[in-house]
Design a protein around this motif. Structure first.
Motif, PDB file in Angstrom:
ATOM      1  N   GLU A  67       0.912  -1.198  -0.212  1.00 21.24           N
ATOM      2  CA  GLU A  67      -0.004  -0.136  -0.146  1.00 21.24           C
ATOM      3  C   GLU A  67       0.807   1.426  -0.021  1.00 21.24           C
ATOM      4  OE1 GLU A  67      -3.060   2.193   3.130  1.00 21.24           O
ATOM      5  OE2 GLU A  67      -2.423   0.293   3.445  1.00 21.24           O
ATOM      6  N   THR A  68       1.929   1.270   0.914  1.00 18.07           N
ATOM      7  CA  THR A  68       2.792   2.454   0.896  1.00 18.07           C
ATOM      8  C   THR A  68       3.562   2.843  -0.443  1.00 18.07           C
ATOM      9  OG1 THR A  68       3.040   1.952   3.241  1.00 18.07           O
ATOM     10  CG2 THR A  68       4.679   3.380   2.196  1.00 18.07           C
ATOM     11  N   VAL A  69       3.983   1.614  -1.100  1.00 23.84           N
ATOM     12  CA  VAL A  69       4.665   1.705  -2.452  1.00 23.84           C
ATOM     13  C   VAL A  69       3.717   2.241  -3.515  1.00 23.84           C
ATOM     14  CG1 VAL A  69       5.766   0.181  -4.281  1.00 23.84           C
ATOM     15  CG2 VAL A  69       6.312  -0.321  -1.704  1.00 23.84           C
ATOM     16  N   ALA A  70       2.494   1.573  -3.467  1.00 24.77           N
ATOM     17  CA  ALA A  70       1.394   2.216  -4.268  1.00 24.77           C
ATOM     18  C   ALA A  70       1.356   3.739  -4.315  1.00 24.77           C
ATOM     19  CB  ALA A  70       0.053   1.351  -4.054  1.00 24.77           C
ATOM     20  N   LYS A  71       1.251   4.286  -2.687  1.00 20.18           N
ATOM     21  CA  LYS A  71       1.046   5.560  -2.712  1.00 20.18           C
ATOM     22  C   LYS A  71       2.112   6.293  -3.057  1.00 20.18           C
ATOM     23  CE  LYS A  71      -2.346   5.397   1.170  1.00 20.18           C
ATOM     24  NZ  LYS A  71      -2.592   5.775   2.475  1.00 20.18           N
ATOM     25  N   ASP A 119       2.285   6.848  -6.791  1.00 19.95           N
ATOM     26  CA  ASP A 119       1.291   7.829  -7.201  1.00 19.95           C
ATOM     27  C   ASP A 119       1.863   9.148  -7.012  1.00 19.95           C
ATOM     28  OD1 ASP A 119      -0.783   5.887  -7.899  1.00 19.95           O
ATOM     29  OD2 ASP A 119      -1.705   6.230  -5.874  1.00 19.95           O
ATOM     30  N   LEU A 120       2.766   9.278  -5.913  1.00 20.04           N
ATOM     31  CA  LEU A 120       3.430  10.576  -5.743  1.00 20.04           C
ATOM     32  C   LEU A 120       4.593  10.932  -7.083  1.00 20.04           C
ATOM     33  CD1 LEU A 120       4.386  11.056  -2.094  1.00 20.04           C
ATOM     34  CD2 LEU A 120       2.440  12.026  -3.374  1.00 20.04           C
ATOM     35  N   ARG A 121       5.009   9.647  -7.676  1.00 24.71           N
ATOM     36  CA  ARG A 121       5.855  10.067  -8.688  1.00 24.71           C
ATOM     37  C   ARG A 121       5.060  10.543  -9.859  1.00 24.71           C
ATOM     38  NH1 ARG A 121      10.214   5.855 -10.095  1.00 24.71           N
ATOM     39  NH2 ARG A 121      10.822   7.740 -11.340  1.00 24.71           N
ATOM     40  N   ASN A 122       3.932  10.314  -9.843  1.00 25.09           N
ATOM     41  CA  ASN A 122       3.277  10.648 -11.072  1.00 25.09           C
ATOM     42  C   ASN A 122       3.179  12.258 -11.401  1.00 25.09           C
ATOM     43  OD1 ASN A 122       2.695   8.243 -11.982  1.00 25.09           O
ATOM     44  ND2 ASN A 122       0.750   8.100 -10.855  1.00 25.09           N
TER      45      ASN A 122
END
Length: 109
Positions: free
Chosen positions: A51-55, A58-61
């Motif tokens: 979940e943290t890796v996914a968040k 998303d920030l990298r987008n």
């Protein structure tokens, strides 16, 4: 979730929402603070959940938008420097580099 990760997510969302209205100083401060947060996350040694890796992914987008804003400030600064240099050259063409009271003597041949 790590406090650094939470702060990184919050700060990134804040700056992205204010991107069109923030100054270059605010953007520079954000990037420097972001670097410190990322380093603290990397060196904390804790396991990152999916979940943290996914968040974080998303920030990298948002990176493209942040880089575009930084490039805009870079272009503005470059244009200002070019204009300043052009104006300096034009002004120096009208300024005399000799004394107006001097006398010019020619030699006859």
């Amino acid at each position: 979730m790590n406090a650094s990760i939470i702060e990184l997510i919050e700060r990134t969302n804040e700056i992205v929402n204010q991107l069109e209205h923030c100054s270059w100083e605010e953007l520079s401060d954000f990037v420097n603070h972001r670097e410190k947060l990322i380093n603290s996350i990397l060196y904390s040694g804790g396991e990152l959940t999916s979940e943290t890796v996914a968040k974080l992914s998303d920030l990298r987008n948002n990176d493209d938008r942040i880089v575009a804003a930084m490039e805009k400030f870079k272009r503005e600064a470059s244009d200002w420097l070019t204009q300043r240099q052009t104006s300096k050259l034009g002004r120096s063409a009208y300024e005399s580099s000799y004394s107006p009271d001097s006398i010019l003597m020619d030699k006859k041949k």
